[in-house]
Structures are given as C-alpha cells and as structure tokens.
Design a protein around this motif. Structure first.
Motif, PDB file in Angstrom:
ATOM      1  N   HIS A  83       0.853  -1.184   0.000  1.00 54.74           N
ATOM      2  CA  HIS A  83       0.000   0.000   0.000  1.00 54.74           C
ATOM      3  C   HIS A  83       0.886   1.231   0.000  1.00 54.74           C
ATOM      4  CE1 HIS A  83       0.820  -0.809   4.293  1.00 54.74           C
ATOM      5  NE2 HIS A  83       0.822   0.522   4.423  1.00 54.74           N
ATOM      6  N   VAL A  84       0.365   2.328  -0.543  1.00 47.45           N
ATOM      7  CA  VAL A  84       1.125   3.572  -0.603  1.00 47.45           C
ATOM      8  C   VAL A  84       0.140   4.728  -0.701  1.00 47.45           C
ATOM      9  CG1 VAL A  84       1.359   3.468  -3.133  1.00 47.45           C
ATOM     10  CG2 VAL A  84       2.995   4.799  -1.795  1.00 47.45           C
ATOM     11  N   GLY A  85       0.481   5.861  -0.081  1.00 46.35           N
ATOM     12  CA  GLY A  85      -0.414   7.012  -0.164  1.00 46.35           C
ATOM     13  C   GLY A  85      -0.018   8.121   0.779  1.00 46.35           C
ATOM     14  N   GLY A  86      -0.979   8.985   1.060  1.00 46.72           N
ATOM     15  CA  GLY A  86      -0.737  10.147   1.903  1.00 46.72           C
ATOM     16  C   GLY A  86      -1.725  10.244   3.040  1.00 46.72           C
ATOM     17  N   LEU A  87      -1.450  11.160   3.974  1.00 45.08           N
ATOM     18  CA  LEU A  87      -2.292  11.313   5.152  1.00 45.08           C
ATOM     19  C   LEU A  87      -2.228  12.743   5.668  1.00 45.08           C
ATOM     20  CD1 LEU A  87      -0.317  11.432   7.951  1.00 45.08           C
ATOM     21  CD2 LEU A  87       0.164   9.121   7.130  1.00 45.08           C
ATOM     22  N   ALA A  88      -3.199  13.067   6.506  1.00 44.31           N
ATOM     23  CA  ALA A  88      -3.196  14.327   7.254  1.00 44.31           C
ATOM     24  C   ALA A  88      -3.465  14.003   8.704  1.00 44.31           C
ATOM     25  CB  ALA A  88      -4.259  15.282   6.721  1.00 44.31           C
ATOM     26  N   GLU A  89      -2.666  14.564   9.596  1.00 39.29           N
ATOM     27  CA  GLU A  89      -2.880  14.406  11.031  1.00 39.29           C
ATOM     28  C   GLU A  89      -3.446  15.719  11.566  1.00 39.29           C
ATOM     29  OE1 GLU A  89      -0.145  12.526  14.372  1.00 39.29           O
ATOM     30  OE2 GLU A  89       0.233  14.687  14.144  1.00 39.29           O
ATOM     31  N   ILE A  90      -4.698  15.663  12.039  1.00 43.64           N
ATOM     32  CA  ILE A  90      -5.402  16.854  12.512  1.00 43.64           C
ATOM     33  C   ILE A  90      -5.613  16.708  14.010  1.00 43.64           C
ATOM     34  CG2 ILE A  90      -7.466  18.281  12.223  1.00 43.64           C
ATOM     35  CD1 ILE A  90      -7.811  16.898   9.450  1.00 43.64           C
ATOM     36  N   MET A  91      -4.800  17.414  14.802  1.00 40.62           N
ATOM     37  CA  MET A  91      -4.839  17.290  16.250  1.00 40.62           C
ATOM     38  C   MET A  91      -5.655  18.424  16.857  1.00 40.62           C
ATOM     39  SD  MET A  91      -3.206  14.496  16.688  1.00 40.62           S
ATOM     40  CE  MET A  91      -3.187  14.524  18.496  1.00 40.62           C
ATOM     41  N   THR A 141      -6.195  18.439  20.354  1.00 40.97           N
ATOM     42  CA  THR A 141      -5.458  18.654  21.600  1.00 40.97           C
ATOM     43  C   THR A 141      -4.092  18.001  21.425  1.00 40.97           C
ATOM     44  OG1 THR A 141      -6.126  16.607  22.716  1.00 40.97           O
ATOM     45  CG2 THR A 141      -7.637  18.484  22.876  1.00 40.97           C
ATOM     46  N   ASP A 142      -3.269  18.036  22.451  1.00 36.27           N
ATOM     47  CA  ASP A 142      -1.967  17.386  22.366  1.00 36.27           C
ATOM     48  C   ASP A 142      -2.084  15.872  22.237  1.00 36.27           C
ATOM     49  OD1 ASP A 142      -0.697  19.814  22.574  1.00 36.27           O
ATOM     50  OD2 ASP A 142      -0.393  19.671  24.752  1.00 36.27           O
ATOM     51  N   GLN A 143      -3.214  15.314  22.683  1.00 38.06           N
ATOM     52  CA  GLN A 143      -3.364  13.865  22.694  1.00 38.06           C
ATOM     53  C   GLN A 143      -4.381  13.315  21.701  1.00 38.06           C
ATOM     54  OE1 GLN A 143      -4.069  13.439  27.068  1.00 38.06           O
ATOM     55  NE2 GLN A 143      -2.366  11.993  26.967  1.00 38.06           N
ATOM     56  N   PHE A 144      -5.393  14.108  21.341  1.00 33.30           N
ATOM     57  CA  PHE A 144      -6.488  13.566  20.539  1.00 33.30           C
ATOM     58  C   PHE A 144      -6.642  14.320  19.219  1.00 33.30           C
ATOM     59  CE2 PHE A 144     -10.924  13.467  19.180  1.00 33.30           C
ATOM     60  CZ  PHE A 144     -11.103  12.098  19.041  1.00 33.30           C
ATOM     61  N   GLY A 145      -6.899  13.539  18.146  1.00 30.78           N
ATOM     62  CA  GLY A 145      -7.147  14.124  16.833  1.00 30.78           C
ATOM     63  C   GLY A 145      -7.719  13.087  15.891  1.00 30.78           C
ATOM     64  N   ILE A 146      -7.744  13.408  14.599  1.00 33.58           N
ATOM     65  CA  ILE A 146      -8.176  12.459  13.570  1.00 33.58           C
ATOM     66  C   ILE A 146      -7.097  12.382  12.493  1.00 33.58           C
ATOM     67  CG2 ILE A 146     -10.639  12.828  13.976  1.00 33.58           C
ATOM     68  CD1 ILE A 146     -10.680  14.472  11.384  1.00 33.58           C
ATOM     69  N   GLN A 147      -7.050  11.245  11.819  1.00 35.05           N
ATOM     70  CA  GLN A 147      -6.063  11.038  10.758  1.00 35.05           C
ATOM     71  C   GLN A 147      -6.736  10.425   9.534  1.00 35.05           C
ATOM     72  OE1 GLN A 147      -1.943   9.863  11.632  1.00 35.05           O
ATOM     73  NE2 GLN A 147      -2.254   8.106  10.270  1.00 35.05           N
ATOM     74  N   PRO A 148      -7.144  11.237   8.573  1.00 32.70           N
ATOM     75  CA  PRO A 148      -7.638  10.698   7.300  1.00 32.70           C
ATOM     76  C   PRO A 148      -6.464  10.327   6.400  1.00 32.70           C
ATOM     77  CG  PRO A 148      -7.818  13.088   7.320  1.00 32.70           C
ATOM     78  CD  PRO A 148      -7.296  12.692   8.664  1.00 32.70           C
ATOM     79  N   GLU A 149      -6.646   9.270   5.629  1.00 39.34           N
ATOM     80  CA  GLU A 149      -5.610   8.808   4.715  1.00 39.34           C
ATOM     81  C   GLU A 149      -6.236   8.490   3.359  1.00 39.34           C
ATOM     82  OE1 GLU A 149      -3.038   6.511   8.233  1.00 39.34           O
ATOM     83  OE2 GLU A 149      -3.812   5.390   6.504  1.00 39.34           O
ATOM     84  N   LEU A 150      -5.434   8.521   2.323  1.00 40.45           N
ATOM     85  CA  LEU A 150      -5.856   8.102   0.985  1.00 40.45           C
ATOM     86  C   LEU A 150      -4.763   7.178   0.454  1.00 40.45           C
ATOM     87  CD1 LEU A 150      -8.058   8.425  -1.173  1.00 40.45           C
ATOM     88  CD2 LEU A 150      -6.662  10.242  -2.187  1.00 40.45           C
ATOM     89  N   LEU A 151      -5.112   5.881   0.283  1.00 39.44           N
ATOM     90  CA  LEU A 151      -4.107   4.865  -0.013  1.00 39.44           C
ATOM     91  C   LEU A 151      -4.504   4.021  -1.215  1.00 39.44           C
ATOM     92  CD1 LEU A 151      -3.607   3.455   3.607  1.00 39.44           C
ATOM     93  CD2 LEU A 151      -2.229   5.225   2.501  1.00 39.44           C
ATOM     94  N   TYR A 152      -3.507   3.671  -2.025  1.00 38.10           N
ATOM     95  CA  TYR A 152      -3.660   2.594  -3.002  1.00 38.10           C
ATOM     96  C   TYR A 152      -3.290   1.305  -2.286  1.00 38.10           C
ATOM     97  CZ  TYR A 152      -2.532  -0.586  -6.800  1.00 38.10           C
ATOM     98  OH  TYR A 152      -2.463  -1.678  -7.628  1.00 38.10           O
ATOM     99  N   SER A 153      -4.173   0.308  -2.323  1.00 39.67           N
ATOM    100  CA  SER A 153      -3.992  -0.899  -1.518  1.00 39.67           C
ATOM    101  C   SER A 153      -4.220  -2.158  -2.351  1.00 39.67           C
ATOM    102  CB  SER A 153      -4.964  -0.877  -0.325  1.00 39.67           C
ATOM    103  OG  SER A 153      -4.787  -2.007   0.499  1.00 39.67           O
ATOM    104  N   MET A 154      -3.205  -3.029  -2.393  1.00 35.40           N
ATOM    105  CA  MET A 154      -3.306  -4.319  -3.088  1.00 35.40           C
ATOM    106  C   MET A 154      -3.809  -5.376  -2.108  1.00 35.40           C
ATOM    107  SD  MET A 154       0.283  -4.283  -5.233  1.00 35.40           S
ATOM    108  CE  MET A 154       0.084  -6.006  -5.691  1.00 35.40           C
ATOM    109  N   GLN A 155      -4.957  -5.980  -2.402  1.00 36.09           N
ATOM    110  CA  GLN A 155      -5.567  -6.963  -1.514  1.00 36.09           C
ATOM    111  C   GLN A 155      -5.959  -8.211  -2.301  1.00 36.09           C
ATOM    112  OE1 GLN A 155      -7.426  -3.177   0.977  1.00 36.09           O
ATOM    113  NE2 GLN A 155      -8.749  -4.916   0.560  1.00 36.09           N
ATOM    114  N   GLY A 156      -6.621  -9.151  -1.614  1.00 35.32           N
ATOM    115  CA  GLY A 156      -7.057 -10.355  -2.303  1.00 35.32           C
ATOM    116  C   GLY A 156      -6.699 -11.616  -1.554  1.00 35.32           C
ATOM    117  N   ALA A 157      -6.460 -12.703  -2.299  1.00 36.36           N
ATOM    118  CA  ALA A 157      -6.185 -13.997  -1.684  1.00 36.36           C
ATOM    119  C   ALA A 157      -5.564 -14.924  -2.722  1.00 36.36           C
ATOM    120  CB  ALA A 157      -7.474 -14.611  -1.136  1.00 36.36           C
TER     121      ALA A 157
END
Length: 206
Positions: A51-59, A61-77
C-alpha cells in the motif's frame, strides 16, 4: 462516482481542520497481508501486496485528533489445489483506493492508538491462474470486476510509533464488514465474503 465521494470527504476534512490545534501532512507505504473471510473460504490462503499514499494528522489537543488517509492498496487472496496430479494455483487480485478516517489518541511519548471507519473503492479485480500438468504450464487471467462490489466498508485500527524526526511506523488490522460478492444471480444470496488486511507501514510527516 467515487471521485465525487472523495471530493466530499476532502471538503469535510478541510472544514474540520479549521478547528484544529495543529495539522501536519505525510506519506506512507508498506506491506499488506490480505485474505478473504466468510462463507466457504477455509481453503483460501493470503496474498502479500503493498500500500502507498498520503495522510493528514489533525490534532485538536496534544493527545487527541483524527487522521484521514488516501491509499492505493493491493488486496485479495490465493489458493492452491492438486486434483488428480494436476497443480492449480490461483491468485485473486483486488486493488482498492481506500479512505480510512481514524480517531487518533497519543497515549505516551511517541506512541498512539488509532481506530475508525474505512471505505474502499474497487479499481481492479482479476483472478490469475496457473495449471501445471506433465511438465507444461497454462496461464489464464479473468476480469472479475463485474462480480465484485465496487464499494468496500469496514473498520481499521492499530497502533503506531513516531520518532522526533517525523519518521513513523504503524501496525494495523482492517476488518471488512461489507459483502464484496456482487454475483447475486449465480450464487445464493446468503453467500457472503469480506476483506481482511494486516498492514505494516513506514512513513514520514512533514
């Protein structure tokens, strides 16, 4: 259709970031250990991808926030069978554009826990098979995009560690909650399968 959904999500994230105490961006990549769970999947093995991609860390407070990501992901079986002296190897390749939105809690210096929903948009779905018999090999590739749901939904969570220089490491598990089988005409409606993925990542925040 998924382009519109991604734009809506991006607008919502930008709106939320206006209330943030600190926002940083980063990139990440790593290995996927994926599998398919559900009905009649006992003989199915995992597939290794990346997998590969980017993210944003939105804090907030010093301890709590959200992290959205956008990833290309190879999956399957994968699967392997040997009926009557014939060796059959198959690899189900499911490629997604995934959008996890994770609540992030920094519980100790450098360490964090993260958990949240994830939506995946199917990019490609193929089944590649190889048949070995009496020293000969026959290969075949089948497009399965019409038989796999275009949207995947589930929960993603794990933990991470970040160095002061911005380099970080994540270990995460994704549990698919939606049925990815879209072949309602040929298969019984009760037949249900879903994605499972273990992700190990390394990244850098700017």
């Amino acid at each position: 259709m998924f382009k519109k959904q991604i734009l809506i999500a991006a607008f919502a994230i930008l709106s939320i970031s206006a209330f943030a105490q600190e926002t940083t961006f980063g990139v990440k990549a790593g290995v996927n250990f994926s599998s398919i769970g559900g009905d009649d999947t006992e003989e199915i093995d995992g597939r290794t991808g990346f997998h590969v991609g980017g993210l944003a860390e939105i804090m907030f407070t010093d301890q709590f926030g959200i992290q959205p990501e956008l990833l290309y992901s190879m999956q399957g079986a994968t699967s392997e069978d040997t009926p009557a002296g014939i060796s059959i190897k198959e690899e189900l390749k499911l490629d997604y554009l995934t959008l996890p939105v994770l609540a992030k809690y920094k519980f100790a210096p450098g360490w964090n826990l993260h958990l949240g929903p994830q939506i995946g948009f199917l990019l490609n779905a193929k089944n590649e098979s190889e048949v070995f018999y009496e020293g000969e090999t026959e290969s075949e590739s089948e497009d399965l995009k019409d038989y796999v749901s275009s949207i995947d939904f589930g929960l993603s969570g794990g933990f991470g560690y970040e160095l002061d220089m911005g380099v970080f490491f994540d270990a995460r598990y994704y549990l698919g909650l939606s049925d990815i089988n879209d072949d309602n005409e040929e298969l019984d409606s009760d037949y249900s399968v879903h994605n499972n993925v273990i992700q190990l990542s390394v990244g850098y925040k700017f």
